[in-house]
Design a protein around this motif. Sequence first.
Motif, short mmCIF file in Angstrom:
data_model
loop_
_atom_site.label_atom_id
_atom_site.label_comp_id
_atom_site.label_asym_id
_atom_site.label_seq_id
_atom_site.Cartn_x
_atom_site.Cartn_y
_atom_site.Cartn_z
N THR A 119 -3.92 3.69 -9.39
CA THR A 119 -3.09 2.88 -8.48
C THR A 119 -2.41 1.73 -9.22
O THR A 119 -1.22 1.46 -9.05
N LYS A 120 -3.19 1.04 -10.03
CA LYS A 120 -2.63 -0.09 -10.76
C LYS A 120 -1.55 0.36 -11.74
O LYS A 120 -0.47 -0.25 -11.85
N SER A 123 1.49 1.30 -9.79
CA SER A 123 2.19 0.10 -9.31
C SER A 123 2.99 -0.54 -10.44
O SER A 123 4.14 -0.95 -10.26
N GLN A 124 2.35 -0.65 -11.61
CA GLN A 124 3.05 -1.22 -12.74
C GLN A 124 4.26 -0.37 -13.14
O GLN A 124 5.31 -0.89 -13.50
#
Length: 678
Positions: A119-120, A123-124
């Motif tokens: 997820t991170k 997102s990035q």
Amino acid sequence: DGGSDVMHLLHLEIEPVRCDFQKGPDGSQSNGVMGAALCGSSEALSRCDTLFLKRDCDHLCKVWLASDEQERQYYYETLFGIRPSVTFSTTDGSYGTYSSLEGEIVNDYFSVSAVYNETKAVSQSIITLFLSQLGFTLFVLLSLSVLRYDAGRLVLGPLRRMLKIVAFYAKNPLSPSPTRESTGSLRSSSQNQDDDDYDSEDENNSDKQLGTYETEQLINTVTKITDLLRKCWGVAGAGIISSNLARQEGGLTTLFNPTVPGEAVYALFAFVAIDKFQHHLHCLKGDIMILINDIAAVLHEEVYRWGYEDRGQCNKNLGGAFLMVYRIGTVAEVLEKRDRAEAVIFSAKGKQSNMRNRRRSGQLTSHTRTSSSNSRNGRSVDSIDLSSLPGIRSFTDRAILGLLKTFAGIHRDATLLKWQSDFRLGAGVHATSIELIFGMDAGWAVEGAVGSSYKIDATYLSPHVNMASRMMSATKQYGVFFLFSQAVQGLLSDNAKDKLRHIDTVTVKGSSVQQKIFTYDAKVRSDFFLYSKTEDQADLDSERYSPAIWDTDQDIVAMRNHIDDDFMRVFNRGRDEYLAGNWPKAISLLKKADRIMFDREVDEGYVSHVPSDNMRSLSNVLDSSDIYDDEYYHEEGEDKVTRLALGDGPCQRLIAYMNEMGGQAPDDWAGYRPLTSK
């Protein structure tokens, strides 16, 4: 994960299962250590609760004990809110052997499988992609703005200026040239002011001077074409230019039609001719063009400068003659100006009071109102009194001042003075001079184009134009430089009228209308250069015009300085006796006036070293009579030509005419005579 609260490792399996405690609750070997340690029994679950919340332990066990990957993904999404698109699975392994608890050597596939929550990272990646797209968009917009700037500067701006130039000339074809280059002192301030009407707001940038780019060359071309049209057709062609450049509904322009209908206008018409032109033409041959252009430079400069609000325009260059037009306006414009003046003089309140009084007395009837309306709509161009127009006196004064300033200008212009020493003209002994003669009339004319689609001439058709030409030609008969019709004299200010001299009452060839003719007594002086001024000073004098200029301007006063009250008193008496039919008395008085003029010029040193054609023609007339032997005309030692040149031309002309008629007025004398020659 670096202090983040995002769970990164979601699932981890190590196979093969080699210990019993690693087996799942169902005894299978598919769930590895985690299943046995945390989800295998109630004791295991209690250990899970010590590490996680009970709710989380339940969720973890459901995921761990899922039967297949699809079910596990379902739990990820429903329990943890992790979409399948942000998970990443990986498996790695190889075959090997190990010893089981029973001591057997087992050959099996060793592998490690893991499921990560990205997820991170996603997102990035999304933020990075957004920033990249935003940067690319800004780059595209910046590139487009640069392209738009160049397109506007190199294409759209020049095209817009070209359209504004065309539209500006369609509205006012007589406007000055829009070129940035200096065209002399003529109305420089007016040109800069008029440029603002069609130049774009960034026109003053030094990087955008006309001619820098190809499109700017087109602007130069359009400007030159319209400027040539204006200069070739003059004020009479303004309607032709305007009607052919003007836009119709929808933004389209009309088809080219040079032969537009004519329009009745009111104006002052002045003819200016070069004296002894045929002699100059014969001597100079091709160089006569240079002389004409040198004279035109002075004439046009003064006419434009002194014309009211640039109303002075040169309509035609006819070889040795020029037609100058001071346009007052169309019939509708003249009536509108007069009505506005009446509205100012007679207020609405006064009109209403007058109407009420007339209604009470029964003087105002429907028949009267109808007749008044009909007479207004059907008004003849000859029935309008131009002297009632507001500002007409200063308008006419300035027109004549332009001609008088031209007279002074040609006698101090360095370029024109050089022609007097030209060997071809004066045989090297300064036996010639450059002179102009002037004639003016006022009235109506039809302004328009004459010709066909092959060739047209913008001109004025009117008996008043012909009258101006007759006035100019008649100067040779009277030995003067200026002749003005009675119509012009009636439009002047009182100061200007005082300076004109009524010299005769005549009818011209082609007209039965008798009228007084007037002259401004101008004498050629060799010291006009003493009164020269800079272009800026001359422009300032024009802008500050007042009727007092007739008594204060150095040029105007100097050229008429040879006229005194004694001469005017005797001449006016002689002229009145001539018009009244008492010719013997008139001849005596006019001879006396002529002698006064001669004596004053000799005493004051006004010596005209080159007799003009006007004086020579009078000399030929006087040769046919014996009046030259009179004591007023001849004294011992006097040269005949010099005597005539220093005398008064109108006196000599009237004396010659009366002597030709026998010295006695005919029985049918009506107080005027016909001018039989053009």
